[in-house]
Scaffold this motif. Structure first.
Motif, short mmCIF file in Angstrom:
data_model
loop_
_atom_site.label_atom_id
_atom_site.label_comp_id
_atom_site.label_asym_id
_atom_site.label_seq_id
_atom_site.Cartn_x
_atom_site.Cartn_y
_atom_site.Cartn_z
N ASN A 370 0.81 -1.22 0.00
CA ASN A 370 0.00 0.00 0.00
C ASN A 370 0.85 1.27 0.00
O ASN A 370 0.36 2.35 0.33
CB ASN A 370 -0.93 0.01 1.21
N ALA A 371 2.11 1.14 -0.35
CA ALA A 371 3.02 2.29 -0.47
C ALA A 371 4.04 1.94 -1.55
O ALA A 371 3.87 0.95 -2.27
CB ALA A 371 3.70 2.57 0.86
N LEU A 372 5.07 2.74 -1.69
CA LEU A 372 6.12 2.48 -2.68
C LEU A 372 5.57 2.43 -4.11
O LEU A 372 6.09 1.74 -4.98
CB LEU A 372 6.84 1.15 -2.38
N GLY A 373 4.47 3.16 -4.34
CA GLY A 373 3.86 3.16 -5.66
C GLY A 373 2.83 2.06 -5.86
O GLY A 373 2.24 1.96 -6.94
N ASN A 374 2.60 1.25 -4.85
CA ASN A 374 1.58 0.18 -4.92
C ASN A 374 0.33 0.62 -4.15
O ASN A 374 0.41 1.35 -3.17
CB ASN A 374 2.12 -1.12 -4.32
N SER A 375 -0.83 0.13 -4.58
CA SER A 375 -2.08 0.47 -3.89
C SER A 375 -3.05 -0.70 -3.98
O SER A 375 -4.17 -0.57 -4.50
CB SER A 375 -2.72 1.73 -4.48
N VAL A 376 -2.61 -1.85 -3.46
CA VAL A 376 -3.44 -3.06 -3.52
C VAL A 376 -4.68 -2.89 -2.66
O VAL A 376 -5.77 -3.35 -3.01
CB VAL A 376 -2.63 -4.29 -3.08
N GLY A 377 -4.49 -2.27 -1.49
CA GLY A 377 -5.64 -1.98 -0.63
C GLY A 377 -5.91 -3.01 0.44
O GLY A 377 -6.75 -2.78 1.32
N ASP A 378 -5.24 -4.17 0.42
CA ASP A 378 -5.52 -5.19 1.42
C ASP A 378 -4.65 -4.99 2.66
O ASP A 378 -3.75 -4.15 2.70
CB ASP A 378 -5.31 -6.59 0.84
N VAL A 379 -4.95 -5.78 3.69
CA VAL A 379 -4.27 -5.68 4.98
C VAL A 379 -3.90 -7.07 5.46
O VAL A 379 -4.71 -8.01 5.34
CB VAL A 379 -5.16 -4.98 6.03
#
Length: 390
Positions: A370-379
Protein backbone atom coordinates in the motif's frame (compact mmCIF):
# COMPACT_ATOMS: atom_id res chain seq x y z
CA UNK A 1 74.57 21.40 3.61
CA UNK A 2 71.27 21.81 1.79
CA UNK A 3 70.62 18.09 2.21
CA UNK A 4 70.97 18.35 6.01
CA UNK A 5 68.66 21.37 6.08
CA UNK A 6 65.99 19.42 4.15
CA UNK A 7 66.37 16.45 6.49
CA UNK A 8 66.04 18.74 9.52
CA UNK A 9 62.93 20.35 8.05
CA UNK A 10 61.42 16.95 7.34
CA UNK A 11 62.03 15.79 10.92
CA UNK A 12 60.49 18.99 12.28
CA UNK A 13 57.33 18.44 10.20
CA UNK A 14 57.20 14.79 11.31
CA UNK A 15 57.39 15.57 15.03
CA UNK A 16 54.93 18.43 14.64
CA UNK A 17 52.46 16.00 13.09
CA UNK A 18 52.95 13.66 16.05
CA UNK A 19 52.00 16.45 18.47
CA UNK A 20 48.93 17.20 16.36
CA UNK A 21 47.85 13.57 16.75
CA UNK A 22 48.72 13.19 20.42
CA UNK A 23 45.96 10.63 20.95
CA UNK A 24 47.26 8.30 18.22
CA UNK A 25 47.92 4.82 19.58
CA UNK A 26 51.05 2.97 18.48
CA UNK A 27 49.84 -0.27 19.99
CA UNK A 28 46.68 -2.37 20.21
CA UNK A 29 43.51 -0.82 21.67
CA UNK A 30 43.19 -1.18 25.43
CA UNK A 31 42.50 -4.90 26.07
CA UNK A 32 39.38 -5.56 28.15
CA UNK A 33 39.27 -9.38 27.96
CA UNK A 34 41.79 -12.05 29.04
CA UNK A 35 42.15 -13.11 25.41
CA UNK A 36 42.97 -9.58 24.25
CA UNK A 37 45.46 -9.10 27.10
CA UNK A 38 47.22 -12.38 26.33
CA UNK A 39 47.37 -11.51 22.63
CA UNK A 40 48.90 -8.13 23.46
CA UNK A 41 51.58 -9.73 25.67
CA UNK A 42 52.48 -12.26 22.96
CA UNK A 43 52.58 -9.53 20.32
CA UNK A 44 54.89 -7.35 22.43
CA UNK A 45 57.18 -10.31 23.19
CA UNK A 46 57.41 -11.19 19.49
CA UNK A 47 58.16 -7.57 18.60
CA UNK A 48 61.02 -7.47 21.11
CA UNK A 49 62.49 -10.70 19.72
CA UNK A 50 62.10 -9.47 16.15
CA UNK A 51 63.70 -6.16 17.05
CA UNK A 52 66.64 -7.91 18.74
CA UNK A 53 67.24 -10.08 15.64
CA UNK A 54 66.96 -7.01 13.42
CA UNK A 55 69.47 -5.00 15.49
CA UNK A 56 72.01 -7.86 15.64
CA UNK A 57 71.82 -8.57 11.90
CA UNK A 58 71.95 -4.86 11.04
CA UNK A 59 74.95 -4.34 13.35
CA UNK A 60 76.84 -7.20 11.68
CA UNK A 61 76.01 -5.81 8.23
CA UNK A 62 77.14 -2.28 9.14
CA UNK A 63 80.34 -3.59 10.73
CA UNK A 64 81.10 -5.73 7.66
CA UNK A 65 80.47 -2.85 5.26
CA UNK A 66 82.74 -0.41 7.08
CA UNK A 67 85.45 -2.87 8.22
CA UNK A 68 85.89 -4.43 4.79
CA UNK A 69 85.49 -1.41 2.52
CA UNK A 70 87.90 -0.79 -0.36
CA UNK A 71 88.91 2.68 0.85
CA UNK A 72 90.36 1.08 3.97
CA UNK A 73 92.53 -1.14 1.84
CA UNK A 74 90.59 -4.36 2.25
CA UNK A 75 91.01 -6.77 -0.64
CA UNK A 76 88.59 -9.54 -1.51
CA UNK A 77 89.98 -13.05 -1.55
CA UNK A 78 89.03 -14.46 -4.93
CA UNK A 79 91.50 -17.29 -5.35
CA UNK A 80 90.37 -19.43 -2.48
CA UNK A 81 86.78 -20.47 -1.77
CA UNK A 82 85.76 -21.72 1.69
CA UNK A 83 85.31 -25.43 2.11
CA UNK A 84 81.92 -27.07 1.70
CA UNK A 85 81.94 -28.03 5.38
CA UNK A 86 82.39 -24.38 6.43
CA UNK A 87 79.55 -23.25 4.14
CA UNK A 88 77.23 -25.92 5.53
CA UNK A 89 78.22 -24.98 9.10
CA UNK A 90 77.48 -21.27 8.64
CA UNK A 91 74.18 -22.12 6.96
CA UNK A 92 73.05 -24.47 9.74
CA UNK A 93 74.05 -22.22 12.66
CA UNK A 94 71.60 -19.33 11.91
CA UNK A 95 69.00 -21.88 10.85
CA UNK A 96 69.29 -23.61 14.23
CA UNK A 97 69.13 -20.29 16.09
CA UNK A 98 65.97 -19.21 14.25
CA UNK A 99 64.45 -22.67 14.73
CA UNK A 100 65.03 -22.39 18.48
CA UNK A 101 63.49 -18.93 18.57
CA UNK A 102 60.46 -19.89 16.45
CA UNK A 103 59.54 -23.17 18.13
CA UNK A 104 60.58 -22.54 21.73
CA UNK A 105 60.84 -18.86 22.59
CA UNK A 106 57.94 -17.81 20.30
CA UNK A 107 56.12 -21.10 19.77
CA UNK A 108 55.23 -21.85 23.39
CA UNK A 109 53.52 -18.48 24.09
CA UNK A 110 51.70 -18.70 20.73
CA UNK A 111 50.49 -22.22 21.54
CA UNK A 112 49.19 -21.02 24.91
CA UNK A 113 47.25 -18.20 23.19
CA UNK A 114 45.70 -20.55 20.61
CA UNK A 115 44.60 -22.98 23.35
CA UNK A 116 43.04 -20.08 25.27
CA UNK A 117 41.16 -18.87 22.19
CA UNK A 118 39.72 -22.33 21.49
CA UNK A 119 38.66 -23.00 25.10
CA UNK A 120 35.04 -21.92 24.70
CA UNK A 121 33.32 -24.20 27.22
CA UNK A 122 35.41 -24.18 30.41
CA UNK A 123 33.76 -21.97 33.05
CA UNK A 124 31.38 -20.39 30.51
CA UNK A 125 28.27 -19.15 32.34
CA UNK A 126 26.06 -18.29 29.36
CA UNK A 127 25.69 -18.90 25.62
CA UNK A 128 24.76 -16.38 22.94
CA UNK A 129 24.12 -17.13 19.28
CA UNK A 130 25.29 -14.48 16.81
CA UNK A 131 23.93 -14.65 13.25
CA UNK A 132 25.28 -12.44 10.48
CA UNK A 133 23.06 -11.37 7.58
CA UNK A 134 23.46 -8.79 4.86
CA UNK A 135 23.90 -6.35 6.61
CA UNK A 136 22.90 -6.76 10.24
CA UNK A 137 23.48 -8.96 13.28
CA UNK A 138 20.95 -11.08 15.14
CA UNK A 139 21.58 -11.91 18.80
CA UNK A 140 19.87 -14.73 20.68
CA UNK A 141 20.44 -15.56 24.37
CA UNK A 142 20.23 -19.34 24.67
CA UNK A 143 20.39 -19.91 28.44
CA UNK A 144 20.50 -18.26 31.85
CA UNK A 145 18.19 -15.48 33.03
CA UNK A 146 18.20 -13.94 29.53
CA UNK A 147 17.07 -17.12 27.76
CA UNK A 148 14.57 -16.31 25.04
CA UNK A 149 15.77 -12.76 24.39
CA UNK A 150 16.32 -12.31 20.67
CA UNK A 151 16.69 -9.15 18.62
CA UNK A 152 18.23 -7.70 15.45
CA UNK A 153 20.92 -5.02 15.51
CA UNK A 154 20.95 -2.56 12.59
CA UNK A 155 23.02 0.50 11.75
CA UNK A 156 21.22 3.52 13.19
CA UNK A 157 23.11 6.23 11.29
CA UNK A 158 20.52 8.22 9.27
CA UNK A 159 20.67 7.25 5.61
CA UNK A 160 21.24 10.82 4.44
CA UNK A 161 24.56 10.80 6.31
CA UNK A 162 25.74 7.82 4.27
CA UNK A 163 24.71 9.35 0.94
CA UNK A 164 27.38 10.71 -1.36
CA UNK A 165 27.72 14.46 -1.14
CA UNK A 166 26.35 14.84 2.42
CA UNK A 167 27.83 18.07 3.81
CA UNK A 168 26.15 18.33 7.20
CA UNK A 169 27.55 17.37 10.59
CA UNK A 170 27.79 13.63 11.11
CA UNK A 171 27.22 11.79 14.39
CA UNK A 172 30.23 11.26 16.64
CA UNK A 173 29.94 7.49 16.17
CA UNK A 174 29.27 7.69 12.45
CA UNK A 175 28.83 4.15 11.05
CA UNK A 176 29.54 2.66 14.50
CA UNK A 177 26.14 2.99 16.17
CA UNK A 178 23.23 0.54 16.14
CA UNK A 179 19.64 0.53 17.31
CA UNK A 180 20.03 -2.52 19.59
CA UNK A 181 23.25 -3.06 21.54
CA UNK A 182 24.42 -6.50 22.62
CA UNK A 183 24.54 -6.44 26.43
CA UNK A 184 26.93 -8.63 28.45
CA UNK A 185 27.62 -8.93 32.19
CA UNK A 186 31.07 -7.83 33.35
CA UNK A 187 33.36 -10.63 34.49
CA UNK A 188 31.27 -13.50 33.07
CA UNK A 189 32.67 -15.85 30.44
CA UNK A 190 30.25 -15.90 27.50
CA UNK A 191 30.39 -18.67 24.92
CA UNK A 192 29.45 -17.35 21.47
CA UNK A 193 28.04 -19.54 18.71
CA UNK A 194 28.39 -17.90 15.32
CA UNK A 195 26.77 -18.52 11.94
CA UNK A 196 25.47 -16.63 8.89
CA UNK A 197 22.39 -16.80 6.68
CA UNK A 198 23.83 -15.75 3.32
CA UNK A 199 27.56 -15.04 2.94
CA UNK A 200 30.55 -15.09 5.30
CA UNK A 201 30.67 -12.38 7.96
CA UNK A 202 33.13 -11.70 10.77
CA UNK A 203 32.01 -10.47 14.22
CA UNK A 204 34.94 -8.34 15.43
CA UNK A 205 35.48 -6.00 18.38
CA UNK A 206 39.16 -4.92 18.54
CA UNK A 207 39.28 -4.56 22.33
CA UNK A 208 38.02 -8.14 22.78
CA UNK A 209 41.01 -9.63 20.96
CA UNK A 210 38.99 -12.24 19.05
CA UNK A 211 37.86 -12.54 15.46
CA UNK A 212 35.91 -15.46 14.07
CA UNK A 213 34.29 -16.03 10.67
CA UNK A 214 30.55 -16.64 10.59
CA UNK A 215 30.01 -19.23 7.84
CA UNK A 216 26.59 -20.09 6.36
CA UNK A 217 25.50 -23.61 7.32
CA UNK A 218 28.09 -23.97 10.10
CA UNK A 219 28.26 -23.14 13.80
CA UNK A 220 31.61 -21.73 14.86
CA UNK A 221 32.65 -20.83 18.39
CA UNK A 222 34.53 -18.17 20.28
CA UNK A 223 34.20 -16.59 23.72
CA UNK A 224 34.27 -13.24 25.45
CA UNK A 225 34.84 -12.23 29.06
CA UNK A 226 34.70 -8.47 29.44
CA UNK A 227 36.45 -7.39 32.63
CA UNK A 228 35.79 -3.66 32.38
CA UNK A 229 32.39 -1.99 32.13
CA UNK A 230 31.87 0.20 29.09
CA UNK A 231 30.65 0.39 25.51
CA UNK A 232 32.83 -1.29 22.88
CA UNK A 233 32.50 -0.92 19.13
CA UNK A 234 33.57 -3.04 16.19
CA UNK A 235 32.28 -4.13 12.81
CA UNK A 236 32.11 -6.94 10.29
CA UNK A 237 35.70 -7.71 9.25
CA UNK A 238 34.86 -9.85 6.21
CA UNK A 239 34.07 -8.25 2.85
CA UNK A 240 30.40 -9.29 2.66
CA UNK A 241 28.92 -7.19 -0.12
CA UNK A 242 27.86 -3.61 -0.90
CA UNK A 243 26.64 -2.98 2.65
CA UNK A 244 29.83 -4.25 4.32
CA UNK A 245 30.68 -0.80 5.67
CA UNK A 246 27.26 -0.49 7.34
CA UNK A 247 27.40 -3.52 9.64
CA UNK A 248 28.79 -2.35 13.01
CA UNK A 249 28.94 -4.22 16.31
CA UNK A 250 28.20 -2.42 19.59
CA UNK A 251 28.51 -4.17 22.96
CA UNK A 252 27.55 -2.77 26.36
CA UNK A 253 29.35 -4.44 29.28
CA UNK A 254 27.34 -3.84 32.46
CA UNK A 255 27.90 -4.76 36.12
CA UNK A 256 25.90 -7.85 37.04
CA UNK A 257 23.06 -6.03 38.81
CA UNK A 258 22.62 -3.56 35.95
CA UNK A 259 22.70 -6.47 33.50
CA UNK A 260 19.88 -8.22 35.41
CA UNK A 261 17.84 -5.00 35.29
CA UNK A 262 18.38 -4.82 31.52
CA UNK A 263 17.29 -8.47 31.12
CA UNK A 264 14.02 -7.83 32.98
CA UNK A 265 13.30 -4.68 30.95
CA UNK A 266 14.12 -6.38 27.64
CA UNK A 267 11.87 -9.34 28.39
CA UNK A 268 9.01 -6.98 29.21
CA UNK A 269 9.60 -5.08 25.97
CA UNK A 270 9.57 -8.28 23.89
CA UNK A 271 6.44 -9.55 25.69
CA UNK A 272 4.60 -6.35 24.77
CA UNK A 273 5.70 -6.73 21.14
CA UNK A 274 4.47 -10.35 21.06
CA UNK A 275 1.14 -9.33 22.57
CA UNK A 276 0.57 -7.14 19.52
CA UNK A 277 0.07 -10.23 17.37
CA UNK A 278 -3.34 -10.80 18.98
CA UNK A 279 -4.52 -7.25 18.31
CA UNK A 280 -6.63 -6.23 15.32
CA UNK A 281 -4.63 -3.50 13.61
CA UNK A 282 -5.99 -0.82 11.29
CA UNK A 283 -4.50 -0.30 7.86
CA UNK A 284 -3.05 3.09 8.82
CA UNK A 285 -1.38 1.63 11.94
CA UNK A 286 0.19 -1.19 9.95
CA UNK A 287 1.41 1.11 7.17
CA UNK A 288 2.95 3.54 9.68
CA UNK A 289 4.71 0.72 11.57
CA UNK A 290 5.69 -1.04 8.36
CA UNK A 291 7.39 2.09 7.01
CA UNK A 292 9.87 2.03 9.89
CA UNK A 293 10.45 -1.72 9.56
CA UNK A 294 10.98 -1.39 5.80
CA UNK A 295 13.43 1.49 6.01
CA UNK A 296 15.44 -0.24 8.72
CA UNK A 297 15.61 -3.72 7.18
CA UNK A 298 14.58 -3.72 3.52
CA UNK A 299 15.57 -0.36 2.03
CA UNK A 300 19.27 -1.24 1.91
CA UNK A 301 18.50 -3.67 -0.95
CA UNK A 302 15.14 -2.58 -2.40
CA UNK A 303 15.85 1.16 -1.88
CA UNK A 304 13.69 3.59 0.09
CA UNK A 305 11.57 4.25 -2.99
CA UNK A 306 11.02 0.55 -3.70
CA UNK A 307 12.85 0.84 -7.05
CA UNK A 308 15.40 -1.85 -6.10
CA UNK A 309 18.74 -2.47 -7.78
CA UNK A 310 17.91 -4.97 -10.57
CA UNK A 311 18.83 -7.67 -11.29
CA UNK A 312 20.31 -8.49 -7.89
CA UNK A 313 17.63 -6.69 -5.85
CA UNK A 314 14.32 -6.50 -7.73
CA UNK A 315 11.95 -3.54 -7.52
CA UNK A 316 8.89 -3.79 -5.26
CA UNK A 317 7.04 -1.01 -7.05
CA UNK A 318 4.56 -2.70 -9.35
CA UNK A 319 6.10 -6.14 -8.72
CA UNK A 320 4.09 -9.33 -9.09
CA UNK A 321 5.00 -10.37 -5.54
CA UNK A 322 3.71 -7.17 -3.94
CA UNK A 323 0.51 -6.96 -6.01
CA UNK A 324 -0.63 -10.60 -6.22
CA UNK A 325 -2.91 -12.19 -3.58
CA UNK A 326 -1.29 -13.38 -0.36
CA UNK A 327 -3.73 -16.22 0.32
CA UNK A 328 -5.33 -18.78 -1.96
CA UNK A 329 -8.96 -19.87 -2.14
CA UNK A 330 -8.32 -22.41 0.63
CA UNK A 331 -7.16 -19.65 3.01
CA UNK A 332 -3.54 -20.81 3.03
CA UNK A 333 -0.78 -18.44 2.03
CA UNK A 334 0.49 -19.02 -1.49
CA UNK A 335 3.81 -20.72 -2.15
CA UNK A 336 6.28 -18.11 -3.44
CA UNK A 337 3.73 -15.42 -2.58
CA UNK A 338 4.44 -12.24 -0.64
CA UNK A 339 4.17 -13.73 2.86
CA UNK A 340 6.13 -16.84 1.88
CA UNK A 341 8.98 -14.75 0.46
CA UNK A 342 9.20 -12.58 3.57
CA UNK A 343 9.02 -15.51 5.98
CA UNK A 344 11.39 -17.88 4.21
CA UNK A 345 13.44 -15.73 1.86
CA UNK A 346 14.81 -16.67 -1.54
CA UNK A 347 18.35 -16.71 -2.95
CA UNK A 348 20.24 -13.75 -1.40
CA UNK A 349 17.16 -12.54 0.49
CA UNK A 350 17.15 -13.91 4.06
CA UNK A 351 14.11 -15.46 5.71
CA UNK A 352 12.73 -12.87 8.11
CA UNK A 353 10.69 -15.23 10.30
CA UNK A 354 13.64 -15.61 12.67
CA UNK A 355 14.45 -11.90 12.67
CA UNK A 356 11.11 -10.09 12.90
CA UNK A 357 8.05 -10.70 15.06
CA UNK A 358 4.52 -11.26 13.71
CA UNK A 359 3.54 -7.60 14.00
CA UNK A 360 6.64 -6.38 12.15
CA UNK A 361 6.15 -8.88 9.31
CA UNK A 362 2.46 -8.04 8.95
CA UNK A 363 3.23 -4.33 9.03
CA UNK A 364 6.03 -4.38 6.46
CA UNK A 365 4.01 -6.51 4.01
CA UNK A 366 1.01 -4.20 4.38
CA UNK A 367 3.30 -1.22 3.81
CA UNK A 368 4.87 -2.75 0.68
CA UNK A 369 1.41 -3.44 -0.77
CA UNK A 370 0.00 0.00 0.00
CA UNK A 371 3.02 2.29 -0.47
CA UNK A 372 6.12 2.48 -2.68
CA UNK A 373 3.86 3.16 -5.66
CA UNK A 374 1.58 0.18 -4.92
CA UNK A 375 -2.08 0.47 -3.89
CA UNK A 376 -3.44 -3.06 -3.52
CA UNK A 377 -5.64 -1.98 -0.63
CA UNK A 378 -5.52 -5.19 1.42
CA UNK A 379 -4.27 -5.68 4.98
CA UNK A 380 -2.27 -8.49 6.58
CA UNK A 381 -2.95 -8.96 10.29
CA UNK A 382 -0.27 -10.18 12.77
CA UNK A 383 -2.60 -13.03 13.76
CA UNK A 384 -2.46 -14.29 10.16
CA UNK A 385 1.34 -14.26 10.26
CA UNK A 386 1.27 -16.13 13.57
CA UNK A 387 -0.99 -18.79 12.03
CA UNK A 388 1.27 -19.03 8.97
CA UNK A 389 4.27 -19.74 11.16
CA UNK A 390 2.47 -22.68 12.70
Amino acid sequence: MQVFKKIGLGLAVFFASLSAYADYSWNFPEPVTPMALDTLHVHNKFMLITMAIFVVVLAIMIYSIFAHRKSKGYKAVADKAPSTAVEIFWTLVPFAILLLIDFVIMGIPAYHSVVMMEDTRDKATMVIKVTGSQWRWQYEYLDGDAKGIKFVSNLSTPKEQTDKGFEGKKDEQYLLEVDNHLVLPVGEKVRILMTATDVMHNWWVPQFGSSRLAVPGFLRETWVQVDKAGTYRGQCKELCGKGHGYMPVVVDALPLEEYKTWVAAKKEELAKADAGSDKEWTKDELVATGKGVYEKNCAVCHQVSGAGLPPAFPALTGSKIATSPIFGADGKYLKDGHLDRVLNGIRVMPGWKALLNDTEIAAVITYERNALGNSVGDVLQPAQVKAARQ
